[in-house]
Design a protein around this motif. Structure first.
Motif, PDB file in Angstrom:
ATOM      1  N   ARG A 139       0.827  -1.209   0.000  1.00  0.00           N
ATOM      2  CA  ARG A 139       0.000   0.000   0.000  1.00  0.00           C
ATOM      3  C   ARG A 139       0.859   1.256   0.000  1.00  0.00           C
ATOM      4  NH1 ARG A 139      -3.329  -0.337   5.045  1.00  0.00           N
ATOM      5  NH2 ARG A 139      -1.744   1.010   5.935  1.00  0.00           N
ATOM      6  N   VAL A 140       1.932   1.217   0.775  1.00  0.00           N
ATOM      7  CA  VAL A 140       2.839   2.365   0.846  1.00  0.00           C
ATOM      8  C   VAL A 140       3.611   2.523  -0.460  1.00  0.00           C
ATOM      9  CG1 VAL A 140       4.866   3.300   2.003  1.00  0.00           C
ATOM     10  CG2 VAL A 140       3.047   2.250   3.350  1.00  0.00           C
ATOM     11  N   ARG A 141       4.064   1.422  -1.027  1.00  0.00           N
ATOM     12  CA  ARG A 141       4.872   1.471  -2.241  1.00  0.00           C
ATOM     13  C   ARG A 141       4.093   1.989  -3.445  1.00  0.00           C
ATOM     14  NH1 ARG A 141       8.025  -3.968  -3.490  1.00  0.00           N
ATOM     15  NH2 ARG A 141       8.962  -2.604  -5.050  1.00  0.00           N
ATOM     16  N   VAL A 142       2.800   1.709  -3.498  1.00  0.00           N
ATOM     17  CA  VAL A 142       2.022   2.057  -4.693  1.00  0.00           C
ATOM     18  C   VAL A 142       1.168   3.310  -4.484  1.00  0.00           C
ATOM     19  CG1 VAL A 142       1.977  -0.346  -5.445  1.00  0.00           C
ATOM     20  CG2 VAL A 142       0.064   0.557  -4.090  1.00  0.00           C
ATOM     21  N   ASP A 143       1.462   4.065  -3.453  1.00  0.00           N
ATOM     22  CA  ASP A 143       0.664   5.261  -3.143  1.00  0.00           C
ATOM     23  C   ASP A 143       1.031   6.425  -4.063  1.00  0.00           C
ATOM     24  OD1 ASP A 143      -1.267   6.693  -1.726  1.00  0.00           O
ATOM     25  OD2 ASP A 143       0.228   7.546  -0.384  1.00  0.00           O
ATOM     26  N   SER A 144       0.710   6.266  -5.352  1.00  0.00           N
ATOM     27  CA  SER A 144       1.012   7.290  -6.351  1.00  0.00           C
ATOM     28  C   SER A 144      -0.108   7.333  -7.391  1.00  0.00           C
ATOM     29  CB  SER A 144       2.344   6.981  -7.042  1.00  0.00           C
ATOM     30  OG  SER A 144       2.628   7.940  -8.036  1.00  0.00           O
TER      31      SER A 144
END
Length: 200
Positions: A139-144
């Motif tokens: 979730r953190v890695r793809v928060d874009s």
């Protein structure tokens, strides 16, 4: 030592039943406030044991959570493989890793645990496990763009849930017997789009 010293706080000694009391308290606490907000101390208090006993029986909070849900595999095994994958390969890596677990010798137990978790009368534990353990780092890695991480992770989870049903719970061909690599190539791009593609 005085009798008062032996029963100073009314806490349970480390006897039979203590482990189950901790697990029961943990399930309730995790369901109430989620994984992040549930502390070892609050779980110990609810179980009427010393926090040291919780660590003695279960180690870390994540290990306690895994035990409370009766999942027969350490989530770290899965999370480490996914964390090591390049962002652009997350979709296929997730399929390859998760399906390999389902197809492994412990797969029957793992699928049974997830089936029980998802059909529980209280869905809070399932949400906490998926969002606060399995999908937290993704979730953190793809928060874009910023603010879309949870949406992306939940969309990916919905794809995995459907795959679990059609491969293991209500087997449907050819998904039920498709080789892992073929499945990763077929379904991975869909998950990849949810994680890093355009959602509009």
């Amino acid at each position: 030592m005085s009798v008062e010293g032996n029963s100073r706080s009314g806490r349970r000694p480390g006897r039979s039943g203590t482990r189950e009391a901790i697990l029961d308290a943990a399930r309730v606490r995790f369901a109430e406030v989620g994984f992040d907000r549930a502390s070892i101390r609050s779980i110990a208090t609810a179980a009427s044991v010393d926090p040291a006993l919780v660590h003695h029986y279960f180690g870390t909070k994540q290990e306690l959570f895994t035990a409370a849900l009766e999942i027969p595999i350490d989530p770290d095994v899965i999370l480490a493989r996914i964390a090591a994958a390049p962002l652009e390969e997350l979709g296929e890596t997730i399929i390859r890793t998760v399906v390999s677990v389902w197809d492994s010798p412990i797969g029957v137990q793992a699928v049974a645990a997830f089936r029980t978790l998802l059909s529980s009368a209280d869905p809070a534990l399932a949400r906490a496990f998926l969002l606060e353990i399995v999908l937290k780092d993704v979730r953190v890695r793809v928060d874009s763009p910023p603010g879309t991480g949870t949406k992306r992770a939940v969309l990916a989870a919905s794809q995995l849930a459907g795959l679990l049903v059609t491969r293991k719970i209500v087997p449907m061909e050819p998904i039920a017997s498709m080789p892992v690599e073929e499945l990763a190539a077929a379904v991975g791009p869909n998950i990849q789009r949810y994680l890093t593609g355009d959602l509009t």
